[in-house]
Design a protein around this motif. Structure first.
Motif, PDB file in Angstrom:
ATOM      1  N   ASP A  99       1.481 -12.438   0.923  1.00  0.00           N
ATOM      2  CA  ASP A  99       2.025 -11.371   0.091  1.00  0.00           C
ATOM      3  C   ASP A  99       2.941 -10.491   0.932  1.00  0.00           C
TER       4      ASP A  99
ATOM      5  N   ARG B 223       4.915  -8.127  -0.157  1.00  0.00           N
ATOM      6  CA  ARG B 223       5.169  -6.805  -0.725  1.00  0.00           C
ATOM      7  C   ARG B 223       4.474  -5.734   0.123  1.00  0.00           C
TER       8      ARG B 223
ATOM      9  N   GLU C 252       2.498  -2.498   0.604  1.00  0.00           N
ATOM     10  CA  GLU C 252       1.649  -1.680  -0.265  1.00  0.00           C
ATOM     11  C   GLU C 252       1.959  -0.206  -0.106  1.00  0.00           C
ATOM     12  N   THR C 253       1.776   0.520  -1.210  1.00  0.00           N
ATOM     13  CA  THR C 253       2.058   1.946  -1.194  1.00  0.00           C
ATOM     14  C   THR C 253       0.758   2.737  -1.278  1.00  0.00           C
TER      15      THR C 253
ATOM     16  N   ARG D 264       3.761   1.925  -9.297  1.00  0.00           N
ATOM     17  CA  ARG D 264       2.372   2.348  -9.235  1.00  0.00           C
ATOM     18  C   ARG D 264       1.833   2.159  -7.822  1.00  0.00           C
ATOM     19  N   PRO D 265       1.225   3.206  -7.250  1.00  0.00           N
ATOM     20  CA  PRO D 265       0.691   3.057  -5.895  1.00  0.00           C
ATOM     21  C   PRO D 265      -0.462   2.066  -5.864  1.00  0.00           C
ATOM     22  N   ASP D 266      -0.713   1.498  -4.698  1.00  0.00           N
ATOM     23  CA  ASP D 266      -1.804   0.537  -4.581  1.00  0.00           C
ATOM     24  C   ASP D 266      -3.110   1.218  -4.228  1.00  0.00           C
ATOM     25  N   LEU D 267      -3.007   2.401  -3.624  1.00  0.00           N
ATOM     26  CA  LEU D 267      -4.221   3.086  -3.197  1.00  0.00           C
ATOM     27  C   LEU D 267      -3.923   4.571  -3.067  1.00  0.00           C
TER      28      LEU D 267
ATOM     29  N   LEU E 258      -7.109   4.017  -9.938  1.00  0.00           N
ATOM     30  CA  LEU E 258      -6.550   3.578  -8.658  1.00  0.00           C
ATOM     31  C   LEU E 258      -7.681   3.380  -7.657  1.00  0.00           C
TER      32      LEU E 258
ATOM     33  N   HIS F 276      -6.234  -4.526   4.446  1.00  0.00           N
ATOM     34  CA  HIS F 276      -6.242  -5.522   3.394  1.00  0.00           C
ATOM     35  C   HIS F 276      -7.525  -6.330   3.442  1.00  0.00           C
TER      36      HIS F 276
ATOM     37  N   LEU G  73      -7.583  -4.247  -0.081  1.00  0.00           N
ATOM     38  CA  LEU G  73      -7.893  -2.857  -0.349  1.00  0.00           C
ATOM     39  C   LEU G  73      -9.226  -2.747  -1.092  1.00  0.00           C
TER      40      LEU G  73
END
Ligand SMILES: Nc1nc2c(ncn2[C@@H]2O[C@H](COP(=O)(O)OP(=O)(O)OP(=O)(O)O)[C@@H](O)[C@H]2O)c(=O)[nH]1
Ligand SMILES: [Mg+2]
Length: 627
Positions: A3, A5, A7-8, A90-93, A118, A170, A172
């Motif tokens: 992955d 991407r 993460e935010t 959208r944030p990941d965490l 979240l 990771h 999360l």
């Protein structure tokens, strides 16, 4: 498939819990921190790496008390958490930063964030404060109760960051359930959940002991002593700015003169030499000399902000502010405008009421900013016959700042009345944070940044203007031995002649008028322009032309032989600079924040006209009275 991407992770929490301190520690940035609510007013982005070397995007949010309502800055935080900000998604965490010493007040928001679905990690910040107040916390238990990882940290010392990074590695952690949020009255359920959690995880010391903060506040917030302290602190700041910076200013100045002599002696006479010696080194140097004092001002403002005194000053002001139709909260943006109006205007985002916010934006540039400091520092000693330092100067300075501030209040009052009543009345409760030790690292990095920005401006923008001005006062050339005649023939001479009748009633001559005109590009330019425009070469005495510009302009005479810069003319000039809005970047920010160019243009016209009229009245009335 890996992955790719990024993460935010968003940093959410109540105001003043240390989110930005954590952000800086994680990303290596130096975003603004301060010990009062509402320091961060917009999203800040940075990157960090997890324990496994995975790059993560970190977003610092403005503080908010809940996910509903609130001022413009808090709404930014809500939208970011809900993933409504386009480029971020959208944030990941979410890392919920809580003040561990004050869980009752801060857990509420954490519950709300968990409810959004979240994944959440709780960072229990200020663990040092909690421990020293005797509070016994059980992070493990809190983690079990909420079903999310809980990491105790001390952001200002970088403690606990490794564990925090472990928690956001990771994969999360999954989103937790929010069983309390199923009933009909969610707010009530949340409140009782918070109380229950505090019962379980935090054990308070029984007796409340009076803390150092309490004792300091009994003096600094006292209705009489508090004001005396406020005035005393202001005086001390200005006095120090004068007396301590004399030496470094002398160094910069000697360096400048040394360089001028070096260039003058090593080059053949001619335009290029004049340009280098008088235009560039003389003009830019005249501005750069003030760097030490500007930095000192930033240092003191940083100190006041990070110690927690700013909020006390706002608290003292609350009564005054309410008389002019604003709240104490509006005083914080105004105070930070003493450094620079741009962050001040941005900081009005913390104000809930739209009308109050507009009024505050409108008057913020009247708080004397650091760019006016060189102008004041050039002019004020001329009132005192050239002597520097000392209490009288500090008093005059305090008066200058007071004049700007008080006029701002009066105008705010009139404007607030004209905008009509607010539909929704907001009751404002000012938060008084405990006093804290300043973050020296942040303050010094901030000073370095300011110095860099100032020197960059001097080396690019001001340099360019100085070259232009030099050319304008050198060309077209006249074959004459008399420098005054040559100047008269040049572009500047011609402009001066046009301006002269306009500015004479204000007490200035055409050259000062031209210098004022150039300073509409940026206020500091005034000093450089004055240095150039009042440089009349006395061919056989090179050193004399290179003395301090203040001494040079103090000796300037009008055609009738009276001094050009009489005390009255100097006061008129000072008043002009207190009031005039000469800062394009501020106007741009005002247009953006107020949502219309009309406000920015109206503000510019109003302030400039106000400045001109005030100078006119002062000079004319003063002259009539025989000054
Ligand atoms: N004692 C102690 N002070 C801290 C700690 N972390 C931050 N601070 C101080 O707390 C104050 C607030 O820090 P900020 O990082 O500006 O807080 P914020 O949450 O970003 O505040 P807003 O932007 O206003 O929402 C500053 O004075 C910091 O020096 C900590 O772990 N211990
Ligand atoms: Mg912040």
């Amino acid at each position: 498939m890996t992955d790719e991407r990024i993460e935010t992770v968003v940093l959410a929490g109540n105001p003043n819990v240390g989110k930005t301190t954590l952000f800086n520690a994680l990303t290596g940035a130096n975003a603004k921190v301060g010990n009062f609510a509402g320091v961060t007013v917009e999203l800040k982005t940075g990157h960090t790496f997890t324990a496994h070397g995975r790059k993560v995007r970190i977003l610092d949010l403005p503080g908010c008390y809940s996910l509903q309502g609130g001022s413009p800055d808090q709404q930014v935080a809500h939208r970011a958490l809900r993933g409504e900000i386009g480029e971020i998604g959208r944030p990941d965490l979410a890392i919920c930063v809580l003040d561990a010493s004050n869980l009752e007040r801060h857990l509420n928001l954490a519950l709300e964030v968990i409810e959004t679905g979240l994944p959440v990690v709780i960072a229990l910040n200020m663990i040092d404060v909690a421990e020293s107040s005797g509070l016994r916390l059980d992070p493990q238990k809190l983690s079990e109760e909420l079903g999310v990882p809980v990491v105790p940290i001390q952001a200002n010392r970088g403690k606990g960051l490794v564990e925090l990074k472990q928690a956001i590695r990771h994969p999360l952690p999954p989103a937790a359930d929010a069983p309390w949020s199923t009933g009909s009255d969610v707010e009530d359920a949340r409140r009782s959940r918070v109380l229950a959690l505090c019962e379980i995880v935090a054990r308070r010391p029984t007796a409340h002991t009076s803390t150092v903060s309490d004792r300091l506040d009994s003096v600094l917030l006292h209705p009489v002593l508090g004001w005396l302290c406020f005035i005393g602190i202001m005086l001390a700041v200005f006095w120090t700015i004068f007396s301590l910076s004399e030496t470094p200013m002398g160094w910069v100045e000697s360096g400048q003169i040394w360089l001028q002599d070096l260039v003058a002696n090593s080059m053949a006479e001619g335009d290029l030499r004049d340009l280098l010696v008088d235009g560039i080194i003389g003009g830019v140097g005249a501005v750069v000399i003030f760097l030490p004092q500007i930095l000192m001002l930033f240092f003191f403002i940083g100190l006041l902000e990070s110690s927690g005194y700013m909020s006390r000053a706002a608290y003292l002001m609350d009564g005054v502010m309410s008389k002019v139709g604003l709240s104490g909260k509006a005083f914080l943006p105004l105070l930070s405008s003493y450094a620079c109006a741009i962050p001040g205007v941005m900081a009005t985002r913390t104000i809930d009421s739209a009308k109050e916010r507009l009024v505050t934006i409108f008057v913020a540039p009247w708080m004397s900013c650091s760019a006016r400091l060189p102008v004041y520092l050039l002019l004020v000693p001329m009132l005192l016959g050239g002597s520097e330092g000392g209490l009288v100067q500090a008093l005059i300075f305090t008066a200058i700042y007071a004049v700007g501030t008080l006029t701002a209040f009066v105008v705010a009052r009139v404007l607030r009345g004209r905008l009509g009543p607010e539909e929704i009345v907001h009751h404002f409760i000012l938060e008084l944070p405990p006093y804290r030790a300043p973050q020296w690292g942040y303050i010094f990095r901030h000073l370095l940044e300011r110095a860099g920005a100032f020197l960059k401006k001097a080396g690019t923008f001001i340099l360019g203007l100085m070259i232009l001005l030099w050319a304008a006062q050198t060309y077209p050339k006249l074959d004459s031995e008399d420098p005054a005649e040559r100047l008269e023939h040049s572009i500047v001479g011609r402009i001066s002649q046009v301006i002269e009748p306009v500015v004479r009633p204000l007490g200035f001559d055409g050259r000062t008028g031209t210098a004022i005109l150039t300073s509409f590009a940026a206020r500091e330019v005034f000093v450089g322009s004055m240095a150039q425009l009042y440089h009349v070469e006395e061919s056989d005495d090179e050193t004399q032309t290179r003395q301090r510009i203040r001494e040079r302009i103090a000796n300037e005479k009008r055609p009738d032989g009276s001094p050009l810069f009489s005390p009255l003319a100097v006061i008129s000039l000072l008043v002009f600079y207190i009031y005039a809005l000469q800062c394009l970047p501020t106007s741009a920010v005002v247009a953006r924040e107020a949502g219309s160019w009309k406000w920015a243009v109206g503000q510019f016209v109003f302030m400039s006209a106000f400045a001109a009229i005030a100078s006119l009245v002062i000079f004319q009335v003063g002259s009539l009275l025989g000054f």
